[in-house]
Design a protein around this motif. Structure first.
Motif, PDB file in Angstrom:
ATOM      1  N   GLU A   5       1.008  -1.314  -0.203  1.00  0.00           N
ATOM      2  CA  GLU A   5      -0.018   0.094  -0.102  1.00  0.00           C
ATOM      3  C   GLU A   5       0.983   1.282   0.076  1.00  0.00           C
ATOM      4  O   GLU A   5       0.502   2.162  -0.732  1.00  0.00           O
ATOM      5  CB  GLU A   5      -1.034   0.118   1.055  1.00  0.00           C
ATOM      6  N   LYS A   6       2.089   1.100   0.788  1.00  0.00           N
ATOM      7  CA  LYS A   6       2.819   2.309   0.793  1.00  0.00           C
ATOM      8  C   LYS A   6       3.591   2.522  -0.423  1.00  0.00           C
ATOM      9  O   LYS A   6       3.589   3.580  -0.959  1.00  0.00           O
ATOM     10  CB  LYS A   6       4.056   2.011   1.842  1.00  0.00           C
ATOM     11  N   PHE A   7       3.932   1.145  -1.109  1.00  0.00           N
ATOM     12  CA  PHE A   7       4.575   1.213  -2.460  1.00  0.00           C
ATOM     13  C   PHE A   7       3.435   1.969  -3.430  1.00  0.00           C
ATOM     14  O   PHE A   7       3.988   3.062  -4.209  1.00  0.00           O
ATOM     15  CB  PHE A   7       5.049  -0.047  -2.514  1.00  0.00           C
ATOM     16  N   ALA A   8       2.178   1.536  -3.517  1.00  0.00           N
ATOM     17  CA  ALA A   8       1.255   1.944  -4.457  1.00  0.00           C
ATOM     18  C   ALA A   8       1.050   3.387  -4.003  1.00  0.00           C
ATOM     19  O   ALA A   8       0.888   4.449  -5.018  1.00  0.00           O
ATOM     20  CB  ALA A   8      -0.008   1.407  -4.237  1.00  0.00           C
ATOM     21  N   HIS A   9       1.018   3.886  -2.764  1.00  0.00           N
ATOM     22  CA  HIS A   9       0.850   5.517  -2.556  1.00  0.00           C
ATOM     23  C   HIS A   9       1.958   6.304  -3.041  1.00  0.00           C
ATOM     24  O   HIS A   9       1.837   7.186  -3.672  1.00  0.00           O
ATOM     25  CB  HIS A   9       0.653   5.459  -1.063  1.00  0.00           C
ATOM     26  N   LEU A  10       3.074   5.693  -2.624  1.00  0.00           N
ATOM     27  CA  LEU A  10       4.430   6.342  -3.112  1.00  0.00           C
ATOM     28  C   LEU A  10       4.324   6.372  -4.751  1.00  0.00           C
ATOM     29  O   LEU A  10       4.619   7.644  -5.157  1.00  0.00           O
ATOM     30  CB  LEU A  10       5.764   5.657  -2.696  1.00  0.00           C
ATOM     31  N   SER A  12       1.806   6.628  -6.799  1.00  0.00           N
ATOM     32  CA  SER A  12       0.546   7.077  -7.167  1.00  0.00           C
ATOM     33  C   SER A  12       1.039   8.636  -7.008  1.00  0.00           C
ATOM     34  O   SER A  12       1.106   9.609  -7.476  1.00  0.00           O
ATOM     35  CB  SER A  12      -0.585   6.927  -6.477  1.00  0.00           C
ATOM     36  N   THR A  13       1.760   9.128  -5.854  1.00  0.00           N
ATOM     37  CA  THR A  13       1.987  10.249  -5.483  1.00  0.00           C
ATOM     38  C   THR A  13       3.190  10.866  -6.333  1.00  0.00           C
ATOM     39  O   THR A  13       3.181  11.909  -6.913  1.00  0.00           O
ATOM     40  CB  THR A  13       2.733  10.609  -4.092  1.00  0.00           C
ATOM     41  N   SER A  14       4.244   9.988  -6.788  1.00  0.00           N
ATOM     42  CA  SER A  14       5.140  10.126  -7.666  1.00  0.00           C
ATOM     43  C   SER A  14       4.883  10.631  -8.934  1.00  0.00           C
ATOM     44  O   SER A  14       5.334  11.652  -9.821  1.00  0.00           O
ATOM     45  CB  SER A  14       6.379   9.098  -7.720  1.00  0.00           C
ATOM     46  N   MET A  15       3.783   9.833  -9.340  1.00  0.00           N
ATOM     47  CA  MET A  15       3.229   9.880 -10.756  1.00  0.00           C
ATOM     48  C   MET A  15       2.492  11.150 -10.748  1.00  0.00           C
ATOM     49  O   MET A  15       2.449  11.945 -11.665  1.00  0.00           O
ATOM     50  CB  MET A  15       2.344   8.649 -11.008  1.00  0.00           C
ATOM     51  N   GLU A  16       1.715  11.597  -9.794  1.00  0.00           N
ATOM     52  CA  GLU A  16       1.141  12.770  -9.845  1.00  0.00           C
ATOM     53  C   GLU A  16       2.081  14.058  -9.785  1.00  0.00           C
ATOM     54  O   GLU A  16       1.812  14.954 -10.677  1.00  0.00           O
ATOM     55  CB  GLU A  16       0.175  12.926  -8.579  1.00  0.00           C
ATOM     56  N   ALA A  20       2.102  16.634 -12.831  1.00  0.00           N
ATOM     57  CA  ALA A  20       2.147  18.093 -12.558  1.00  0.00           C
ATOM     58  C   ALA A  20       3.331  18.641 -13.191  1.00  0.00           C
ATOM     59  O   ALA A  20       3.234  19.704 -13.696  1.00  0.00           O
ATOM     60  CB  ALA A  20       2.049  18.227 -11.089  1.00  0.00           C
ATOM     61  N   GLU A  21       4.469  18.171 -12.844  1.00  0.00           N
ATOM     62  CA  GLU A  21       5.727  18.658 -13.171  1.00  0.00           C
ATOM     63  C   GLU A  21       5.887  18.774 -14.865  1.00  0.00           C
ATOM     64  O   GLU A  21       6.185  19.732 -15.704  1.00  0.00           O
ATOM     65  CB  GLU A  21       7.008  17.934 -12.834  1.00  0.00           C
ATOM     66  N   GLY A  22       5.312  17.364 -15.393  1.00  0.00           N
ATOM     67  CA  GLY A  22       5.433  17.417 -17.252  1.00  0.00           C
ATOM     68  C   GLY A  22       4.499  18.373 -17.387  1.00  0.00           C
ATOM     69  O   GLY A  22       4.708  18.977 -18.443  1.00  0.00           O
ATOM     70  N   ASN A  23       3.285  18.486 -16.949  1.00  0.00           N
ATOM     71  CA  ASN A  23       2.270  19.350 -17.405  1.00  0.00           C
ATOM     72  C   ASN A  23       2.751  20.801 -17.355  1.00  0.00           C
ATOM     73  O   ASN A  23       2.594  21.908 -18.189  1.00  0.00           O
ATOM     74  CB  ASN A  23       0.839  19.317 -16.798  1.00  0.00           C
ATOM     75  N   ALA A  24       3.222  21.123 -16.258  1.00  0.00           N
ATOM     76  CA  ALA A  24       3.868  22.475 -16.195  1.00  0.00           C
ATOM     77  C   ALA A  24       5.001  22.856 -17.068  1.00  0.00           C
ATOM     78  O   ALA A  24       5.101  23.883 -17.615  1.00  0.00           O
ATOM     79  CB  ALA A  24       4.538  22.578 -14.704  1.00  0.00           C
ATOM     80  N   ILE A  25       5.870  21.766 -17.363  1.00  0.00           N
ATOM     81  CA  ILE A  25       6.784  22.153 -18.218  1.00  0.00           C
ATOM     82  C   ILE A  25       6.165  22.258 -19.806  1.00  0.00           C
ATOM     83  O   ILE A  25       6.662  22.880 -20.454  1.00  0.00           O
ATOM     84  CB  ILE A  25       7.846  20.734 -18.153  1.00  0.00           C
ATOM     85  N   ILE A  26       5.407  21.405 -20.099  1.00  0.00           N
ATOM     86  CA  ILE A  26       4.464  21.275 -21.069  1.00  0.00           C
ATOM     87  C   ILE A  26       3.931  22.799 -21.331  1.00  0.00           C
ATOM     88  O   ILE A  26       3.872  23.349 -22.463  1.00  0.00           O
ATOM     89  CB  ILE A  26       3.686  20.150 -21.519  1.00  0.00           C
ATOM     90  N   ASP A  27       3.238  23.180 -20.490  1.00  0.00           N
ATOM     91  CA  ASP A  27       2.585  24.495 -20.377  1.00  0.00           C
ATOM     92  C   ASP A  27       3.502  25.662 -20.504  1.00  0.00           C
ATOM     93  O   ASP A  27       3.254  26.634 -21.233  1.00  0.00           O
ATOM     94  CB  ASP A  27       1.659  25.041 -19.121  1.00  0.00           C
TER      95      ASP A  27
END
Length: 195
Positions: A5-10, A12-16, A20-27
């Motif tokens: 669960e911790k791994f999935a949460h980590l 999921s958070t890393s992916m988000e 977000a960072e990728g979207n910011a770079i693209i924007d």
């Protein structure tokens, strides 16, 4: 929380965060590209406006040159036509003068001109010339005027000339001189009053 669960949460958070960072770079990249596109559009518009202005000026200059050339050509053609007409008019005038010289009125004209010259001379010595074509009238004119006339060596079409040598005066009532003077002064006026 289990390790999975911790791994999935980590994950999921890393992916988000990565999204977000990728979207910011693209924007940011999109904004930069849109800015470059806007700048390029503005520059292209300025260049096209400058080119349109330059082409418009060039086209107007070419049009003005073509119009000036056409106007010069028209004036040259008009001048040639006017010269031809002027020559025809004066050729007809010379023919009319020759017709006039066959009339009694012409002889009266000669007498009048010679009398004026005699009066102007006021008794001074004078040589009066008549045209070679008027030689057959010479004796009648001399009788009518009681003066001696000389046949000119030069054909001056008709009329008379007289020379008062003591005063260095030429009285020129010749048709040749009168026609030449009128020919030189003759001008066609255009419909708008422009010569």
């Amino acid at each position: 929380m289990t390790l999975e669960e911790k791994f999935a949460h980590l994950q999921s958070t890393s992916m988000e965060e990565a999204r977000a960072e990728g979207n910011a770079i693209i924007d940011t990249y999109r904004e930069a590209l849109e800015k470059v596109l806007e700048d390029h559009k503005e520059e292209a518009l300025r260049q096209s406006e400058t080119r349109i202005k330059a082409e418009t000026v060039s086209a107007k200059q070419q049009l003005n040159q073509a119009m000036a050339k056409s106007q010069l050509e028209l004036k040259r053609m008009q001048g040639k036509v006017q010269q031809d007409l002027k020559d025809k008019i004066f050729a007809e005038t010379v023919a009319l003068v020759h017709d006039f010289m066959k009339t009694e009125t012409y002889e009266d004209y000669l007498i009048k001109c010679i009398r004026k010259a005699i009066n102007f001379a006021d008794g001074e010595a004078m040589v009066i010339y008549i045209n070679p074509s008027d030689e057959n009238r010479r004796s009648d004119l001399e009788d009518a005027l009681s003066t001696r006339l000389t046949i000119s060596a030069e054909d001056f079409i008709g009329g008379m000339r007289a020379v008062i040598r003591s005063r260095n005066i030429l009285i020129d009532n010749s048709f040749k001189t009168a026609l030449r003077n009128e020919y030189d002064k003759f001008v066609f006026l255009g419909g708008d009053g422009i010569a």
